[in-house]
Write a protein that holds these residues in place. Sequence first.
Motif, mmCIF file in Angstrom:
data_model
loop_
_atom_site.group_PDB
_atom_site.id
_atom_site.type_symbol
_atom_site.label_atom_id
_atom_site.label_comp_id
_atom_site.label_asym_id
_atom_site.label_seq_id
_atom_site.Cartn_x
_atom_site.Cartn_y
_atom_site.Cartn_z
ATOM 1 N N ARG A 299 42.273 87.745 2.988
ATOM 2 C CA ARG A 299 43.348 88.705 3.201
ATOM 3 C C ARG A 299 42.946 89.596 4.372
ATOM 4 O O ARG A 299 41.958 90.317 4.314
ATOM 5 C CB ARG A 299 43.605 89.572 1.977
ATOM 6 C CG ARG A 299 44.750 90.578 2.213
ATOM 7 C CD ARG A 299 45.055 91.433 0.987
ATOM 8 N NE ARG A 299 45.442 90.585 -0.128
ATOM 9 C CZ ARG A 299 44.781 90.512 -1.282
ATOM 10 N NH1 ARG A 299 43.711 91.263 -1.495
ATOM 11 N NH2 ARG A 299 45.197 89.728 -2.253
ATOM 12 N N TYR A 300 43.753 89.517 5.432
ATOM 13 C CA TYR A 300 43.553 90.359 6.614
ATOM 14 C C TYR A 300 44.545 91.515 6.503
ATOM 15 O O TYR A 300 45.738 91.301 6.318
ATOM 16 C CB TYR A 300 43.814 89.530 7.875
ATOM 17 C CG TYR A 300 43.878 90.311 9.162
ATOM 18 C CD1 TYR A 300 42.789 91.046 9.610
ATOM 19 C CD2 TYR A 300 45.022 90.282 9.948
ATOM 20 C CE1 TYR A 300 42.846 91.748 10.807
ATOM 21 C CE2 TYR A 300 45.087 90.970 11.144
ATOM 22 C CZ TYR A 300 44.000 91.703 11.563
ATOM 23 O OH TYR A 300 44.063 92.395 12.743
ATOM 24 N N SER A 301 44.037 92.754 6.583
ATOM 25 C CA SER A 301 44.873 93.945 6.422
ATOM 26 C C SER A 301 44.717 94.870 7.616
ATOM 27 O O SER A 301 43.610 95.053 8.126
ATOM 28 C CB SER A 301 44.465 94.715 5.163
ATOM 29 O OG SER A 301 44.547 93.888 4.028
ATOM 30 N N VAL A 302 45.826 95.462 8.019
ATOM 31 C CA VAL A 302 45.829 96.486 9.059
ATOM 32 C C VAL A 302 46.546 97.687 8.458
ATOM 33 O O VAL A 302 47.706 97.587 8.048
ATOM 34 C CB VAL A 302 46.543 96.007 10.335
ATOM 35 C CG1 VAL A 302 46.571 97.119 11.379
ATOM 36 C CG2 VAL A 302 45.870 94.761 10.890
ATOM 37 N N LYS A 303 45.840 98.818 8.368
ATOM 38 C CA LYS A 303 46.393 100.012 7.712
ATOM 39 C C LYS A 303 46.521 101.156 8.714
ATOM 40 O O LYS A 303 45.627 101.411 9.504
ATOM 41 C CB LYS A 303 45.499 100.444 6.546
ATOM 42 C CG LYS A 303 46.100 101.590 5.769
ATOM 43 C CD LYS A 303 45.356 101.897 4.509
ATOM 44 C CE LYS A 303 46.099 102.985 3.750
ATOM 45 N NZ LYS A 303 45.387 103.459 2.611
ATOM 46 N N ASN A 304 47.644 101.860 8.616
ATOM 47 C CA ASN A 304 47.926 103.000 9.495
ATOM 48 C C ASN A 304 47.640 104.298 8.756
ATOM 49 O O ASN A 304 48.419 104.717 7.911
ATOM 50 C CB ASN A 304 49.384 102.954 9.956
ATOM 51 C CG ASN A 304 49.719 104.085 10.898
ATOM 52 O OD1 ASN A 304 48.863 104.877 11.275
ATOM 53 N ND2 ASN A 304 50.976 104.162 11.288
#
Length: 153
Positions: free
Chosen positions: A57-62
């Motif tokens: 799981r690749y996640s990008v969080k702001n």
Amino acid sequence: MKRKAAIGWLMAIMAALMLAACGTESDNLPEDPESGDEIIEGEVTSTIEETDNGTYRYSVKNDTQEAVTFNFTSGQRYDFTLTDEQGNEVFRMSSVSMYTQALGEEILRQGEELQYEIQVPEANLEPGTYTLEVWMTPTEGTNYPAEIEHTIE
């Protein structure tokens, strides 16, 4: 004498305007709960974690105070590679994939997270430890890479 007075008044007005402009904008930054009043600025972060054997799981969080917009020239949102222990790229997902040729955009609002499930194909690779690197593929800006070890037994 009138000229000196006019220049004096002009300087005083300019100074007052400059002082009035300072500190009138509210940052609305979150407070640090451990320190009480200290303001902290977040950032956009990326992570990758294994969820199952060969699935990640690749996640990008702001964690910033503003929305982040990613513009794309195709249906591809991310890419990934496998690199062997000698640093040689042995697999690149985009080299074996096809994507729709349509402009697209993803808007990552404050506190939101984009997540992509990645299935690493077997790709006839020798047993060993590889580096899996994943990144976003926007037309411009940061691509937020993340990497993790991937073992083939």
